[in-house]
Design an enzyme around this catalytic site. Sequence first.
Site, PDB file in Angstrom:
ATOM      1  N   SER A 179       0.801  -1.239   0.000  1.00  0.00           N
ATOM      2  CA  SER A 179       0.000   0.000   0.000  1.00  0.00           C
ATOM      3  C   SER A 179       0.822   1.272   0.000  1.00  0.00           C
ATOM      4  CB  SER A 179      -0.935   0.000   1.210  1.00  0.00           C
ATOM      5  OG  SER A 179      -1.886  -1.036   1.101  1.00  0.00           O
ATOM      6  N   THR A 180       2.115   1.175   0.278  1.00  0.00           N
ATOM      7  CA  THR A 180       2.939   2.390   0.222  1.00  0.00           C
ATOM      8  C   THR A 180       3.067   2.928  -1.200  1.00  0.00           C
ATOM      9  OG1 THR A 180       4.967   1.064   0.054  1.00  0.00           O
ATOM     10  CG2 THR A 180       4.287   1.764   2.269  1.00  0.00           C
TER      11      THR A 180
END
Length: 592
Positions: free
Chosen positions: A311-312
């Site tokens: 998700s980064t």
Amino acid sequence: MSTNEINNQPTKWRIYLVYFLAFVLFSVAAGRLFYLTVLDKEFLKNQGEIRAVRTESIPATRGMILDRNGEPLAVSTPTWTVIADPRSLWALDTVPAGALDPTKERKTAKQEIARLAEVMGVGRAWLEERFETNRNKGFMYLKRQIPPHEAQAILEAGVVGVSKIKEYKRFYPAGEVAAQVVGFTNIDDKGQEGIELAYDKALQGKPGKLSYVKDLKGNIISVLGQEVPERAGENIELSIDMRLQYLAYRELKAAVTEQRATSASAVILDVRTGEILAMVNQPSYNPNDRSDLEYDQLRNRAVIDLFEPGSTMKPFSVTAAMRSGQYTTESIIDTSPGYIRFGRYTIRDLGNYGKINLEKLLVKSSNVATSKIALSLPQDTIWNMFYELGIGTPVGIGFPGEATGVLPMHPKWHPSEIATLSYGYGLSVSTLQLAQAYMVLANGGYKVPVTIFKQDLPPDGEQVVPANIAHDVVGMLQQVVAQGAKKAQIPGYNVAGKTGTVHKVGASGYQYDQYVSLFAGVVPATDPRLAMVVMVNDPKGQEYYGGEVSAPVFSRVMEGALTVLNIPPDRPEGLREVRLETKTPYRIVQGN
């Protein structure tokens, strides 16, 4: 003529012949002597020097490695090395008794070796075998890089052919804190890892030469002069700030211990200059004592180890969408019913978030919304954004073994491949690569080269993201921390960042009980100065989410870093009373 005169004639002829030959030989010898002593006297001089004059290499001091404030990270200290001349020692057995000193008893080579073994504290048989192996050599190491008093004790034994030379031994004041960055040298002062290896040629310097006359025992009688002076190696000044390095190392090590993680790494970048201010890894090792060193400890994981960023990467997919012109901060994405199917493959959110905007997408970390955006764009839009940010290409800091990462390019993309790429699966990055990407956002979309060396002036770069879009995305990430990743918050400062919790890949696919916990962020969010990524591999504690494992490390490290660097708060109303510990490493401690 009488019979006797006839018989004596051959005899006189032979005598004259002998006289003549003797005269010729004497003339040749005299001529040769005259030639050598008058016309070619350098020959005899050279022959004498060959037997008595020795030329010794003078080691050059290896250059220092310093941090950005001049603190030494690697220095060379002089030590003594005891050497032997096996050929001279074994020659004792061929010298007649009393030839050297009539008042002294004749010594044999084995007697001298036995005495030397006793002084050195080693086995006689082992030492005798070494001398036997090197019998015809004029040089052999006995003990290398030992303290002066130990070398002196061996020399005082007066063993024939034993002497000492100066060498340099590397010392690393920061120990394990900067071990994987600085690296180390071997006993011959050659770089083996890290900066020591990458810039070995510049650090080495150039040895000098010294001529001297020695006696049969190997003792120096007189120094003839220094033929070539030694030249010290160049000093290398890194961008690392040891105050931040100590702080980041301490907090990362504490987190790994608490979470019983396999490994971890963290990187801090100056967003304006691209300088690496801190780069730490776990596990580490002490370069001053490598007796129990394990190969796995040598890894500079921040630049070598790869992982899926999860998700980064969603902020960069949002950035690509906004740069395409198809999306703005007001755009709405319908995530109902909370999942999206691609044949047998299903992408899910933690819940049904309904209709959300881009900011909510990042706050809720919606896989469905990110996938729908990616599928609505031209196939190569997300890929191009990632590539321009440095994903899939080496950062280029010149570090040995630096990983390239993986950014797959398919001639024809399957929808599920585009979707998973958009939320950080199906690609791999290093901690440093991910930090570089966040640095670009923090720097108004302006990408400058990342460097491990101190910069006097900001380097030239390129605008890869429009400044207004980069500013908007950082603003969204500020809400991610304010509403979700609260353990990344810092009193008095606005923090922008994103968590990531990624399933690890095993032999049979994704392992649903093994994770990589991530947090990537920038501070102060309203005027970013620092970017940091924290990666914790395989935490085995009760928590494994990036917001629970990595975000607190980010908060504690950055809280101290902002104070150390005297970066003023951008949210004074949220500042609580703090105090600064007097001992390094620096750390902010919240007051009651």
